[in-house]
Design a protein around this motif. Structure first.
Motif, short mmCIF file in Angstrom:
data_model
loop_
_atom_site.label_atom_id
_atom_site.label_comp_id
_atom_site.label_asym_id
_atom_site.label_seq_id
_atom_site.Cartn_x
_atom_site.Cartn_y
_atom_site.Cartn_z
N SER A 245 21.83 8.79 64.48
CA SER A 245 22.48 8.07 65.56
C SER A 245 22.27 6.56 65.33
O SER A 245 21.15 6.09 65.19
CB SER A 245 21.90 8.48 66.92
N SER A 246 23.35 5.81 65.29
CA SER A 246 23.25 4.38 64.95
C SER A 246 22.42 3.61 65.98
O SER A 246 21.86 2.55 65.67
CB SER A 246 24.66 3.77 64.88
N HIS A 247 22.33 4.14 67.21
CA HIS A 247 21.61 3.42 68.25
C HIS A 247 20.09 3.49 68.06
O HIS A 247 19.37 2.64 68.57
CB HIS A 247 21.95 3.99 69.63
N TYR A 248 19.62 4.53 67.37
CA TYR A 248 18.18 4.78 67.37
C TYR A 248 17.56 4.80 65.98
O TYR A 248 16.43 5.22 65.81
CB TYR A 248 17.89 6.12 68.07
N ASN A 249 18.26 4.35 64.99
CA ASN A 249 17.73 4.40 63.63
C ASN A 249 16.45 3.58 63.51
O ASN A 249 16.33 2.49 64.07
CB ASN A 249 18.78 3.86 62.65
N ASN A 250 15.47 4.16 62.78
CA ASN A 250 14.19 3.50 62.52
C ASN A 250 13.35 3.26 63.78
O ASN A 250 12.53 2.35 63.82
CB ASN A 250 14.40 2.17 61.78
N THR A 251 13.56 4.07 64.81
CA THR A 251 12.75 3.91 66.03
C THR A 251 12.18 5.27 66.44
O THR A 251 12.09 5.57 67.62
CB THR A 251 13.59 3.33 67.19
N ILE A 252 11.77 6.07 65.47
CA ILE A 252 11.36 7.44 65.78
C ILE A 252 10.04 7.52 66.55
O ILE A 252 9.68 8.58 67.05
CB ILE A 252 11.25 8.32 64.50
N HIS A 253 9.32 6.41 66.67
CA HIS A 253 8.07 6.41 67.43
C HIS A 253 8.22 5.72 68.79
O HIS A 253 7.23 5.48 69.48
CB HIS A 253 6.94 5.74 66.63
N ASP A 254 9.46 5.44 69.16
CA ASP A 254 9.73 4.76 70.43
C ASP A 254 10.21 5.78 71.46
O ASP A 254 11.35 6.24 71.42
CB ASP A 254 10.79 3.68 70.21
N LEU A 255 9.33 6.14 72.40
CA LEU A 255 9.67 7.18 73.38
C LEU A 255 10.74 6.72 74.36
O LEU A 255 11.45 7.56 74.93
CB LEU A 255 8.42 7.63 74.12
N ASP A 256 10.89 5.43 74.56
CA ASP A 256 11.98 4.95 75.41
C ASP A 256 13.33 5.24 74.78
O ASP A 256 14.28 5.66 75.46
CB ASP A 256 11.84 3.44 75.67
N HIS A 257 13.44 5.04 73.47
CA HIS A 257 14.69 5.36 72.77
C HIS A 257 14.92 6.86 72.74
O HIS A 257 16.06 7.34 72.86
CB HIS A 257 14.64 4.79 71.35
N TRP A 258 13.83 7.63 72.57
CA TRP A 258 13.97 9.09 72.61
C TRP A 258 14.46 9.56 73.98
O TRP A 258 15.26 10.49 74.09
CB TRP A 258 12.63 9.75 72.28
N ASP A 259 13.98 8.92 75.03
CA ASP A 259 14.41 9.26 76.39
C ASP A 259 15.91 9.03 76.54
O ASP A 259 16.63 9.87 77.10
CB ASP A 259 13.62 8.43 77.40
N ALA A 260 16.39 7.89 76.05
CA ALA A 260 17.83 7.60 76.12
C ALA A 260 18.62 8.62 75.30
O ALA A 260 19.70 9.07 75.72
CB ALA A 260 18.09 6.18 75.62
N PHE A 261 18.08 8.99 74.14
CA PHE A 261 18.74 9.99 73.29
C PHE A 261 18.85 11.33 74.00
O PHE A 261 19.88 12.00 73.97
CB PHE A 261 17.96 10.12 71.98
N GLU A 262 17.77 11.73 74.67
CA GLU A 262 17.79 13.02 75.37
C GLU A 262 18.79 13.00 76.53
O GLU A 262 19.44 14.02 76.82
CB GLU A 262 16.40 13.38 75.89
N GLN A 263 18.92 11.87 77.21
CA GLN A 263 19.89 11.79 78.29
C GLN A 263 21.31 12.03 77.78
O GLN A 263 22.14 12.66 78.45
CB GLN A 263 19.83 10.41 78.97
N GLU A 264 21.57 11.59 76.55
CA GLU A 264 22.89 11.80 75.94
C GLU A 264 23.04 13.22 75.40
O GLU A 264 24.15 13.75 75.33
CB GLU A 264 23.10 10.81 74.79
N HIS A 265 21.92 13.85 75.03
CA HIS A 265 21.93 15.19 74.45
C HIS A 265 20.91 16.06 75.19
O HIS A 265 19.81 16.34 74.66
CB HIS A 265 21.59 15.12 72.96
N PRO A 266 21.22 16.51 76.39
CA PRO A 266 20.23 17.15 77.27
C PRO A 266 19.65 18.47 76.77
O PRO A 266 18.61 18.89 77.25
CB PRO A 266 20.99 17.35 78.58
N ALA A 267 20.30 19.11 75.81
CA ALA A 267 19.78 20.39 75.30
C ALA A 267 18.85 20.20 74.10
O ALA A 267 18.36 21.17 73.53
CB ALA A 267 20.92 21.32 74.93
N THR A 268 18.59 18.96 73.71
CA THR A 268 17.81 18.67 72.50
C THR A 268 16.47 19.40 72.49
O THR A 268 16.07 20.00 71.49
CB THR A 268 17.56 17.16 72.35
#
Length: 368
Positions: free
Chosen positions: A332-355
């Motif tokens: 995902s272009s929005h979250y590249n290189n931020t795999i340790h950022d839980l705020d970005h993961w939270d935003a990702f999960e909101q977009e993909h709720p079944a993750t």
């Protein structure tokens, strides 16, 4: 045959020194455990049913023998812990026969550096034989899989349920592992163990405790400085439909007898509303269904809560365990290189709720 009439027919034959037909035994054992009858020892099953005899009579008998060999440390006094223990005594979890072992055992250094390549200084703290705690080991699948990954390790596996531990010990014997120690112990009583560990795994357990943070705190106390911890917790977003069904069950005061659970399952199958629940493998087994929808206690979390808990406990987030999910996040272009950022993961999960339908499963490290 009606179940009662069938059992009477089997007993009549055995009392007359006849053997029931294989079809009668198979039919009866589909509804009631053979081990609970007072006539199973009279059966002379044909070769074709030897696997049935092993699974339904001999293996439970072995588990009963092993039960007395499992150390019990401390009393289970917490109300929720007692209720959860009773649930798993009746329905050990998970039900499994074959387990996927690691294809190649690897040194501890290799596996630890894979978890967090930047945090582990091998020169300052070499570790050859890690001491590992599996907190809430259930029927043994997790400790066996963990032990299979390391060239050498010592595993302590604890659980509330002696029935689950007996199953685990039997399977551990069968698979030839001699480095796993099973103990009947509540996480809340871990101080009685008086041991520290390099690695702690607690998967799918904390969210079944009355006070999850209290249980997590006890685990942190048992973790060595710079030690690693794997945690798995239910996602509130991914379990929306499950939470809805659990609310209905509680509101209508529905019990967890087999007939009540089957009735709810039938209603879900006939409904078009709860399609995601039908996708869970646990939906199709009674013991697993109880864990899925009728558990005595269930908390659900979001990533904001988890971030807060990690901060309170002095733990550093090291990343999610599922490589497929991490890859999906990274592309995902929005979250590249931020795999340790839980705020970005939270935003990702909101977009993909079944993750995280299979739980948040992540590694963290204890600050030195």
């Amino acid at each position: 045959y009606h179940g009662i009439n069938l059992e009477k027919e089997i007993e009549r034959k055995l009392n007359s020194e006849e053997q029931p037909r294989p079809s009668q035994i198979l039919c009866f054992s589909s509804y009631r455990p053979l081990r609970d009858t007072n006539w199973a020892h009279l059966l002379a099953l044909p070769y074709e049913l030897k696997s049935v005899e092993s699974r339904l009579i001999l293996e439970p008998k072995r588990e009963s023998a092993l039960r007395s060999q499992i150390p019990v440390i401390g009393n289970i006094t917490d109300t929720i812990s007692s209720a959860v223990s009773s649930q798993y005594e009746e329905h050990p979890y998970p039900r499994w026969i074959n387990v996927a072992l690691a294809p190649v055992r690897k040194p501890a250094e290799f596996l630890i550096k894979k978890i967090d390549p930047d945090a582990w200084n091998l020169d300052s703290r070499p570790i050859q034989v890690p001491e590992i705690l599996i907190a809430g080991c259930g029927t043994g699948e997790q400790p066996i899989q963990t032990a299979s990954k390391f060239t050498e390790c010592k595993v302590v596996a604890i659980d509330l349920s002696l029935s689950s531990l007996s199953y685990a010990k039997r399977k551990t014997e069968e698979l030839g592992f001699d480095n796993i120690e099973y103990i009947n112990l509540d996480i809340l009583n871990l101080e009685n163990l008086s041991r520290k560990f390099d690695i702690i795994e607690c998967a799918g357990v904390l969210h079944h405790m009355d006070r999850p943070l209290e249980g997590w705190t006890e685990l942190v106390r048992c973790l060595k400085p710079d030690g690693f911890m794997k945690i798995a917790l239910y996602s509130r977003l991914a379990r929306t439909q499950i939470a809805e069904i659990r609310h209905i069950i509680k509101q209508e005061n529905i019990g967890s007898s087999n007939s009540e659970m089957k009735n709810i399952r039938r209603q879900i199958i006939n409904s078009r509303k709860y399609e995601s629940i039908k996708m869970y493998p646990d939906f199709y087994s009674m013991s697993m269904l109880r864990d899925l929808l009728f558990h005595e206690q269930e908390h659900q979390f979001d990533l904001g809560q988890i971030k807060d808990y990690l901060s309170k406990l002095g733990l550093v987030f090291c990343g999610f365990d599922d490589e497929r999910i991490v890859r999906e996040f990274q592309i995902s272009s929005h979250y590249n290189n931020t795999i340790h950022d839980l705020d970005h993961w939270d935003a990702f999960e909101q977009e993909h709720p079944a993750t995280f339908a299979g739980m948040y499963q992540f590694w963290c490290r204890k600050s030195a």
